[in-house]
Design a protein around this motif. Structure first.
Motif, PDB file in Angstrom:
ATOM      1  N   SER A  38       0.851  -1.199   0.000  1.00 36.32           N
ATOM      2  CA  SER A  38       0.000   0.000   0.000  1.00 36.32           C
ATOM      3  C   SER A  38       0.880   1.240   0.000  1.00 36.32           C
ATOM      4  O   SER A  38       1.964   1.251   0.583  1.00 36.32           O
ATOM      5  CB  SER A  38      -0.926  -0.010   1.216  1.00 36.32           C
ATOM      6  OG  SER A  38      -0.179  -0.128   2.412  1.00 36.32           O
ATOM      7  N   GLU A  39       0.397   2.271  -0.659  1.00 37.05           N
ATOM      8  CA  GLU A  39       1.120   3.537  -0.688  1.00 37.05           C
ATOM      9  C   GLU A  39       0.869   4.301   0.605  1.00 37.05           C
ATOM     10  O   GLU A  39      -0.251   4.321   1.112  1.00 37.05           O
ATOM     11  CB  GLU A  39       0.641   4.393  -1.866  1.00 37.05           C
ATOM     12  CG  GLU A  39       1.116   3.888  -3.209  1.00 37.05           C
ATOM     13  CD  GLU A  39       0.726   4.829  -4.335  1.00 37.05           C
ATOM     14  OE1 GLU A  39       1.625   5.505  -4.868  1.00 37.05           O
ATOM     15  OE2 GLU A  39      -0.476   4.868  -4.655  1.00 37.05           O
ATOM     16  N   LEU A  40       1.901   4.936   1.104  1.00 39.78           N
ATOM     17  CA  LEU A  40       1.743   5.817   2.255  1.00 39.78           C
ATOM     18  C   LEU A  40       1.179   7.136   1.755  1.00 39.78           C
ATOM     19  O   LEU A  40       1.627   7.672   0.742  1.00 39.78           O
ATOM     20  CB  LEU A  40       3.074   6.037   2.963  1.00 39.78           C
ATOM     21  CG  LEU A  40       3.732   4.780   3.534  1.00 39.78           C
ATOM     22  CD1 LEU A  40       5.039   5.132   4.216  1.00 39.78           C
ATOM     23  CD2 LEU A  40       2.803   4.075   4.494  1.00 39.78           C
ATOM     24  N   MET A  41       0.188   7.641   2.422  1.00 32.53           N
ATOM     25  CA  MET A  41      -0.503   8.842   1.955  1.00 32.53           C
ATOM     26  C   MET A  41       0.261  10.124   2.262  1.00 32.53           C
ATOM     27  O   MET A  41       0.045  11.140   1.631  1.00 32.53           O
ATOM     28  CB  MET A  41      -1.906   8.920   2.574  1.00 32.53           C
ATOM     29  CG  MET A  41      -2.783   7.717   2.217  1.00 32.53           C
ATOM     30  SD  MET A  41      -2.671   7.259   0.488  1.00 32.53           S
ATOM     31  CE  MET A  41      -4.065   8.101  -0.168  1.00 32.53           C
ATOM     32  N   ASP A  42       1.170  10.087   3.224  1.00 34.86           N
ATOM     33  CA  ASP A  42       1.850  11.309   3.631  1.00 34.86           C
ATOM     34  C   ASP A  42       3.290  11.399   3.131  1.00 34.86           C
ATOM     35  O   ASP A  42       4.041  12.268   3.543  1.00 34.86           O
ATOM     36  CB  ASP A  42       1.805  11.456   5.152  1.00 34.86           C
ATOM     37  CG  ASP A  42       2.377  10.245   5.871  1.00 34.86           C
ATOM     38  OD1 ASP A  42       2.709   9.250   5.197  1.00 34.86           O
ATOM     39  OD2 ASP A  42       2.494  10.299   7.108  1.00 34.86           O
ATOM     40  N   GLU A  43       3.670  10.488   2.209  1.00 34.61           N
ATOM     41  CA  GLU A  43       5.031  10.484   1.701  1.00 34.61           C
ATOM     42  C   GLU A  43       5.026  10.076   0.233  1.00 34.61           C
ATOM     43  O   GLU A  43       4.322   9.140  -0.150  1.00 34.61           O
ATOM     44  CB  GLU A  43       5.862   9.449   2.483  1.00 34.61           C
ATOM     45  CG  GLU A  43       7.075  10.010   3.153  1.00 34.61           C
ATOM     46  CD  GLU A  43       7.823   8.941   3.922  1.00 34.61           C
ATOM     47  OE1 GLU A  43       8.929   8.598   3.478  1.00 34.61           O
ATOM     48  OE2 GLU A  43       7.285   8.470   4.948  1.00 34.61           O
ATOM     49  N   VAL A  44       5.816  10.741  -0.573  1.00 32.04           N
ATOM     50  CA  VAL A  44       5.908  10.423  -2.001  1.00 32.04           C
ATOM     51  C   VAL A  44       6.863   9.250  -2.196  1.00 32.04           C
ATOM     52  O   VAL A  44       7.916   9.164  -1.545  1.00 32.04           O
ATOM     53  CB  VAL A  44       6.402  11.659  -2.796  1.00 32.04           C
ATOM     54  CG1 VAL A  44       6.586  11.322  -4.262  1.00 32.04           C
ATOM     55  CG2 VAL A  44       5.428  12.811  -2.620  1.00 32.04           C
ATOM     56  N   ASN A  45       6.501   8.325  -3.094  1.00 29.82           N
ATOM     57  CA  ASN A  45       7.318   7.148  -3.410  1.00 29.82           C
ATOM     58  C   ASN A  45       7.695   6.344  -2.165  1.00 29.82           C
ATOM     59  O   ASN A  45       8.829   5.906  -2.008  1.00 29.82           O
ATOM     60  CB  ASN A  45       8.584   7.528  -4.186  1.00 29.82           C
ATOM     61  CG  ASN A  45       8.262   7.853  -5.626  1.00 29.82           C
ATOM     62  OD1 ASN A  45       7.286   7.373  -6.181  1.00 29.82           O
ATOM     63  ND2 ASN A  45       9.093   8.678  -6.244  1.00 29.82           N
ATOM     64  N   ALA A  46       6.725   6.162  -1.288  1.00 25.68           N
ATOM     65  CA  ALA A  46       6.929   5.334  -0.103  1.00 25.68           C
ATOM     66  C   ALA A  46       5.768   4.355  -0.018  1.00 25.68           C
ATOM     67  O   ALA A  46       4.600   4.743  -0.133  1.00 25.68           O
ATOM     68  CB  ALA A  46       6.993   6.189   1.158  1.00 25.68           C
TER      69      ALA A  46
END
Length: 174
Positions: A38-46
């Motif tokens: 899952s993508e982290l919503m508060d960080e880009v490309n994390a």
């Protein structure tokens, strides 16, 4: 607390990238590994990668009598009358019961600082080249990731049910 729209969003945004190649065993328990990305919503490309194991109990045929014992708590008189009718007509209905136990003790998670598609591609390649047939790769929503696991288990039940029923029929159990 999650709202209905949160569940809908999680279901709409969950995708099974690699399905387990096997099915739920008819006469034994089944265990499969999962990786949920899952993508982290508060960080880009994390992205967060969670891994663990899901255990499926042996499917069971529930008779009307068993159904009556399990499901009547809190129901009124008409439900009780229907359950009594089912008990008198045992061939009227049979249910399959699948039980899953999610073991969080096998959980691992890590955060990778890479694009989602890059991580998915690498993990998909690893799973597809593995000899383990009961592994799954899922992409889902980070905060409601367990909804993605439930979606996977429901898909696996639907894929397995016909085979389980067919096996019971071949053995004369139903």
């Amino acid at each position: 607390m999650m709202e209905e729209h949160d569940f809908k969003y999680a279901l709409e945004n969950t995708r099974v990238v690699v399905q387990p190649r096997g099915a739920i065993e008819t006469f034994g328990s089944t265990s499969f590994k999962f990786l949920l990305v899952s993508e982290l919503m508060d960080e880009v490309n994390a992205v967060r990668v969670r891994g663990g194991r899901i255990e499926a109990e042996r499917p069971r045929i529930m008779s009307a009598l068993h159904f009556k014992k399990l499901l009547l708590e809190g129901f009124g008189e008409s439900a009780r009358e229907y359950a009594d009718w089912l008990e008198e007509h045992p061939d009227a209905v049979r249910f399959l019961r699948y039980g899953f136990e999610f073991r969080k003790t096998d959980m691992e998670q890590s955060i990778l600082h890479e694009p989602l598609e890059s991580v998915l591609g690498r993990l998909e390649e690893q799973l597809n080249s593995s000899s383990e047939s009961m592994s799954a790769l899922i992409v889902g929503v980070d905060e409601s990731w367990e909804v993605g696991l439930l979606k996977l288990t429901m898909d696996l039940i639907q894929r397995s049910a016909d085979g389980n029923v067919g096996e019971w029929k071949r053995r004369g159990l139903i």
